[in-house]
Design a protein around this motif. Structure first.
Motif: not given
Length: 124
Positions: A59-78
């Motif tokens: 989920y993203f704030a409307d102000s950053v949608k389309g510009r920011f992405t969020i992801s997760k590294d399952y091995v590094q827990n990052t």
């Protein structure tokens, strides 16, 4: 307990890109969601993005949608926040956060665990 350590941030020109990282340690299996908030000078801390620990929901704030992405590294827990097409109004201290219980999406700046914060400055 969960510990969050942030890295990344700094200064970038408008239109550029920047990536923030947040490494989780400790009782990471208890995390339900992990994400980012930001606080600009004189303003309240606001939600930016959140990802479920399984990675299936974002989920993203409307102000950053389309510009920011969020992801997760399952091995590094990052968890990463990739910031693209940044604007001067993205200038703020960015905080990583994690919570064991709060349902997604997040809204207000409430979380059980917080990172140390990192400054992002976007110049025009």
């Amino acid at each position: 307990q969960v510990q969050l350590v942030q890295s990344g941030g700094g200064s970038v020109q408008a239109g550029g890109s920047l990536r923030l990282s947040c490494a989780a340690s400790g009782s990471t299996s208890s995390i339900y969601g992990m994400g980012w908030f930001r606080q600009a000078p004189g303003k309240e801390r606001e939600f930016v993005a959140v990802i479920s620990w399984s990675g299936g929901r974002q989920y993203f704030a409307d102000s950053v949608k389309g510009r920011f992405t969020i992801s997760k590294d399952y091995v590094q827990n990052t968890v990463y926040l990739q910031m693209s097409s940044v604007k001067p109004e993205d200038t703020a201290v960015y905080y990583c956060a994690a919570d064991r219980l709060r349902p997604l999406p997040w809204s207000d700046a409430q979380a059980q665990y917080w990172g140390q914060g990192t400054q992002v400055t976007v110049s025009s």
